[in-house]
Design a protein around this motif. Structure first.
Motif, PDB file in Angstrom:
ATOM      1  N   GLN A 290      42.601  48.808  36.021  1.00 28.55           N
ATOM      2  CA  GLN A 290      41.179  48.472  36.163  1.00 28.55           C
ATOM      3  C   GLN A 290      40.986  46.978  36.369  1.00 28.55           C
ATOM      4  O   GLN A 290      40.170  46.560  37.187  1.00 28.55           O
ATOM      5  N   ARG A 291      41.738  46.169  35.626  1.00 25.96           N
ATOM      6  CA  ARG A 291      41.654  44.712  35.786  1.00 25.96           C
ATOM      7  C   ARG A 291      42.057  44.297  37.189  1.00 25.96           C
ATOM      8  O   ARG A 291      41.395  43.460  37.818  1.00 25.96           O
ATOM      9  N   ASN A 292      43.127  44.873  37.710  1.00 21.43           N
ATOM     10  CA  ASN A 292      43.587  44.534  39.057  1.00 21.43           C
ATOM     11  C   ASN A 292      42.557  44.921  40.099  1.00 21.43           C
ATOM     12  O   ASN A 292      42.306  44.163  41.041  1.00 21.43           O
ATOM     13  N   LEU A 293      41.956  46.093  39.958  1.00 19.47           N
ATOM     14  CA  LEU A 293      40.938  46.534  40.906  1.00 19.47           C
ATOM     15  C   LEU A 293      39.720  45.615  40.850  1.00 19.47           C
ATOM     16  O   LEU A 293      39.186  45.205  41.886  1.00 19.47           O
ATOM     17  N   PHE A 294      39.281  45.260  39.648  1.00 17.93           N
ATOM     18  CA  PHE A 294      38.140  44.368  39.509  1.00 17.93           C
ATOM     19  C   PHE A 294      38.438  42.997  40.102  1.00 17.93           C
ATOM     20  O   PHE A 294      37.598  42.428  40.802  1.00 17.93           O
ATOM     21  N   ASN A 295      39.643  42.482  39.848  1.00 21.32           N
ATOM     22  CA  ASN A 295      40.007  41.178  40.399  1.00 21.32           C
ATOM     23  C   ASN A 295      40.036  41.216  41.921  1.00 21.32           C
ATOM     24  O   ASN A 295      39.635  40.260  42.585  1.00 21.32           O
ATOM     25  N   ARG A 296      40.504  42.335  42.484  1.00 20.21           N
ATOM     26  CA  ARG A 296      40.508  42.468  43.948  1.00 20.21           C
ATOM     27  C   ARG A 296      39.077  42.461  44.481  1.00 20.21           C
ATOM     28  O   ARG A 296      38.768  41.776  45.466  1.00 20.21           O
ATOM     29  N   MET A 297      38.205  43.216  43.847  1.00 23.82           N
ATOM     30  CA  MET A 297      36.814  43.279  44.298  1.00 23.82           C
ATOM     31  C   MET A 297      36.140  41.925  44.136  1.00 23.82           C
ATOM     32  O   MET A 297      35.371  41.496  44.999  1.00 23.82           O
ATOM     33  N   LEU A 298      36.406  41.242  43.048  1.00 23.77           N
ATOM     34  CA  LEU A 298      35.828  39.924  42.821  1.00 23.77           C
ATOM     35  C   LEU A 298      36.329  38.933  43.875  1.00 23.77           C
ATOM     36  O   LEU A 298      35.552  38.115  44.387  1.00 23.77           O
ATOM     37  N   GLY A 299      37.603  39.023  44.215  1.00 19.98           N
ATOM     38  CA  GLY A 299      38.151  38.166  45.263  1.00 19.98           C
ATOM     39  C   GLY A 299      37.496  38.436  46.610  1.00 19.98           C
ATOM     40  O   GLY A 299      37.224  37.506  47.378  1.00 19.98           O
ATOM     41  N   MET A 300      37.223  39.707  46.910  1.00 16.60           N
ATOM     42  CA  MET A 300      36.552  40.048  48.167  1.00 16.60           C
ATOM     43  C   MET A 300      35.128  39.502  48.184  1.00 16.60           C
ATOM     44  O   MET A 300      34.671  38.977  49.212  1.00 16.60           O
ATOM     45  N   LEU A 301      34.446  39.622  47.078  1.00 17.39           N
ATOM     46  CA  LEU A 301      33.087  39.095  46.985  1.00 17.39           C
ATOM     47  C   LEU A 301      33.099  37.580  47.176  1.00 17.39           C
ATOM     48  O   LEU A 301      32.281  37.032  47.920  1.00 17.39           O
TER      49      LEU A 301
ATOM     50  N   HIS B 190      35.277  35.787  48.797  1.00 15.96           N
ATOM     51  CA  HIS B 190      35.568  35.516  50.211  1.00 15.96           C
ATOM     52  C   HIS B 190      34.307  35.688  51.058  1.00 15.96           C
ATOM     53  O   HIS B 190      34.007  34.843  51.905  1.00 15.96           O
ATOM     54  N   CYS B 191      33.569  36.787  50.823  1.00 16.44           N
ATOM     55  CA  CYS B 191      32.352  37.042  51.609  1.00 16.44           C
ATOM     56  C   CYS B 191      31.319  35.938  51.395  1.00 16.44           C
ATOM     57  O   CYS B 191      30.666  35.495  52.346  1.00 16.44           O
ATOM     58  N   LEU B 192      31.169  35.497  50.165  1.00 19.28           N
ATOM     59  CA  LEU B 192      30.201  34.439  49.877  1.00 19.28           C
ATOM     60  C   LEU B 192      30.633  33.102  50.487  1.00 19.28           C
ATOM     61  O   LEU B 192      29.807  32.372  51.024  1.00 19.28           O
ATOM     62  N   GLN B 193      31.926  32.795  50.420  1.00 21.46           N
ATOM     63  CA  GLN B 193      32.414  31.527  50.951  1.00 21.46           C
ATOM     64  C   GLN B 193      32.313  31.460  52.471  1.00 21.46           C
ATOM     65  O   GLN B 193      32.031  30.413  53.027  1.00 21.46           O
ATOM     66  N   HIS B 194      32.541  32.599  53.133  1.00 21.98           N
ATOM     67  CA  HIS B 194      32.568  32.620  54.598  1.00 21.98           C
ATOM     68  C   HIS B 194      31.287  33.192  55.199  1.00 21.98           C
ATOM     69  O   HIS B 194      31.202  33.345  56.414  1.00 21.98           O
ATOM     70  N   GLN B 195      30.327  33.495  54.345  1.00 30.05           N
ATOM     71  CA  GLN B 195      29.029  34.025  54.762  1.00 30.05           C
ATOM     72  C   GLN B 195      29.173  35.226  55.698  1.00 30.05           C
ATOM     73  O   GLN B 195      28.621  35.268  56.789  1.00 30.05           O
ATOM     74  N   VAL B 196      29.966  36.207  55.251  1.00 30.37           N
ATOM     75  CA  VAL B 196      30.135  37.447  55.997  1.00 30.37           C
ATOM     76  C   VAL B 196      29.684  38.604  55.108  1.00 30.37           C
ATOM     77  O   VAL B 196      29.698  38.505  53.875  1.00 30.37           O
ATOM     78  N   LEU B 197      29.267  39.689  55.740  1.00 29.63           N
ATOM     79  CA  LEU B 197      28.853  40.866  55.000  1.00 29.63           C
ATOM     80  C   LEU B 197      30.072  41.633  54.504  1.00 29.63           C
ATOM     81  O   LEU B 197      31.103  41.692  55.183  1.00 29.63           O
ATOM     82  N   TYR B 198      29.935  42.233  53.352  1.00 29.62           N
ATOM     83  CA  TYR B 198      30.996  43.052  52.778  1.00 29.62           C
ATOM     84  C   TYR B 198      31.128  44.334  53.581  1.00 29.62           C
ATOM     85  O   TYR B 198      30.150  45.000  53.890  1.00 29.62           O
ATOM     86  N   ASP B 199      32.345  44.686  53.957  1.00 28.14           N
ATOM     87  CA  ASP B 199      32.614  45.907  54.703  1.00 28.14           C
ATOM     88  C   ASP B 199      33.616  46.736  53.905  1.00 28.14           C
ATOM     89  O   ASP B 199      34.804  46.392  53.832  1.00 28.14           O
TER      90      ASP B 199
END
Length: 57
Positions: free
Chosen positions: A21-32, A34-43
């Motif tokens: 669960q921690r690994n999955l959450f960390n992956r999702m947090l990393g994706m979020l 990235h999206c915020l830093q590069h101003q792209v929509l989450y896909d």
């Protein structure tokens, strides 16, 4: 005395599940992040794409 005490299996299973669960959450947090830093929509299709596509026979 054994390094693994009797009845440790349920604890090990809980630890493994919590780590997953921690690994999955960390992956999702990393994706979020990235999206915020590069101003792209989450896909979701891109974020959780299958690792390998089935090769045509």
């Amino acid at each position: 005395m054994s390094a693994v005490r009797a009845g440790a299996q349920p604890t090990v299973a809980r630890d493994w599940h919590a780590a997953a669960q921690r690994n999955l959450f960390n992956r999702m947090l990393g994706m979020l992040f990235h999206c915020l830093q590069h101003q792209v929509l989450y896909d979701e299709r891109r974020a959780f794409a299958p690792l390998l596509e089935a090769a045509p026979a």
